[in-house]
Design a protein around this motif. Sequence first.
Motif, PDB file in Angstrom:
ATOM      1  N   VAL A  13       0.842  -1.200   0.000  1.00 49.12           N
ATOM      2  CA  VAL A  13       0.000   0.000   0.000  1.00 49.12           C
ATOM      3  C   VAL A  13       0.880   1.254   0.000  1.00 49.12           C
ATOM      4  N   VAL A  14       1.965   1.253   0.769  1.00 48.79           N
ATOM      5  CA  VAL A  14       2.888   2.389   0.755  1.00 48.79           C
ATOM      6  C   VAL A  14       3.442   2.597  -0.655  1.00 48.79           C
ATOM      7  N   ALA A  15       3.782   1.505  -1.337  1.00 47.07           N
ATOM      8  CA  ALA A  15       4.342   1.613  -2.686  1.00 47.07           C
ATOM      9  C   ALA A  15       3.353   2.239  -3.661  1.00 47.07           C
ATOM     10  N   VAL A  16       2.078   1.874  -3.528  1.00 46.57           N
ATOM     11  CA  VAL A  16       1.063   2.308  -4.486  1.00 46.57           C
ATOM     12  C   VAL A  16       0.396   3.622  -4.073  1.00 46.57           C
ATOM     13  N   ALA A  17       0.121   3.786  -2.792  1.00 45.01           N
ATOM     14  CA  ALA A  17      -0.616   4.952  -2.303  1.00 45.01           C
ATOM     15  C   ALA A  17       0.015   5.441  -0.999  1.00 45.01           C
ATOM     16  N   PRO A  18       1.159   6.127  -1.069  1.00 39.67           N
ATOM     17  CA  PRO A  18       1.868   6.495   0.151  1.00 39.67           C
ATOM     18  C   PRO A  18       1.106   7.455   1.073  1.00 39.67           C
ATOM     19  N   PHE A  20      -1.991   7.232   1.937  1.00 40.98           N
ATOM     20  CA  PHE A  20      -2.759   6.349   2.804  1.00 40.98           C
ATOM     21  C   PHE A  20      -1.841   5.358   3.520  1.00 40.98           C
ATOM     22  N   GLY A  21      -0.882   4.814   2.787  1.00 40.73           N
ATOM     23  CA  GLY A  21       0.014   3.800   3.337  1.00 40.73           C
ATOM     24  C   GLY A  21       0.837   4.284   4.507  1.00 40.73           C
ATOM     25  N   GLY A  22       1.257   5.550   4.472  1.00 43.23           N
ATOM     26  CA  GLY A  22       2.013   6.108   5.597  1.00 43.23           C
ATOM     27  C   GLY A  22       1.198   6.077   6.882  1.00 43.23           C
ATOM     28  N   TRP A  23      -0.073   6.467   6.773  1.00 43.01           N
ATOM     29  CA  TRP A  23      -0.952   6.434   7.958  1.00 43.01           C
ATOM     30  C   TRP A  23      -1.251   5.006   8.380  1.00 43.01           C
ATOM     31  N   LEU A  24      -1.390   4.108   7.418  1.00 44.16           N
ATOM     32  CA  LEU A  24      -1.626   2.695   7.735  1.00 44.16           C
ATOM     33  C   LEU A  24      -0.457   2.122   8.524  1.00 44.16           C
ATOM     34  N   VAL A  25       0.763   2.368   8.060  1.00 38.08           N
ATOM     35  CA  VAL A  25       1.952   1.864   8.753  1.00 38.08           C
ATOM     36  C   VAL A  25       2.080   2.522  10.128  1.00 38.08           C
TER      37      VAL A  25
END
Length: 145
Positions: A85-90, A92-97
Amino acid sequence: MSSATTTTPSTAPRRGALSDPGYQAFVVLRTGFTAAPILFGLDKFANLLVDWPVYLAPWINDIVPGSAQAAMYAVGVIEIVAGLVVAVAPRFGGWLVAGWLAGIIVNLLTIPGHYDIALRDFGLLLGAVALARLAQRYRGERRPR
């Protein structure tokens, strides 16, 4: 007469983006928060780096079905997905991580002797938040190739 050092219009923005320290930080964080969760997630299946079930708090082990190793398999899948998800949509992915790391920190704070790792993961959480914020800033800008 034209000069041999003339910059074409398509390369000028790329060079500009690469020379921007904020964009450089974004690329470094995006790369790191893509690779690290994927690699650590894969290791949950192999236990090459560490015996991962040791890092599962007993109270969590008591409420999840199956063994601690089975829980680590689920954790591994989640971490791999988070890295993708970070690779595709950082943005959103940053908050997810960051959210995932917050959960890991809570888990570690309930295991005596793991406070140093919780502190390290807090630093990673701050990096993930910085990634999400930088992704917001550089949203829509073409990445240099």
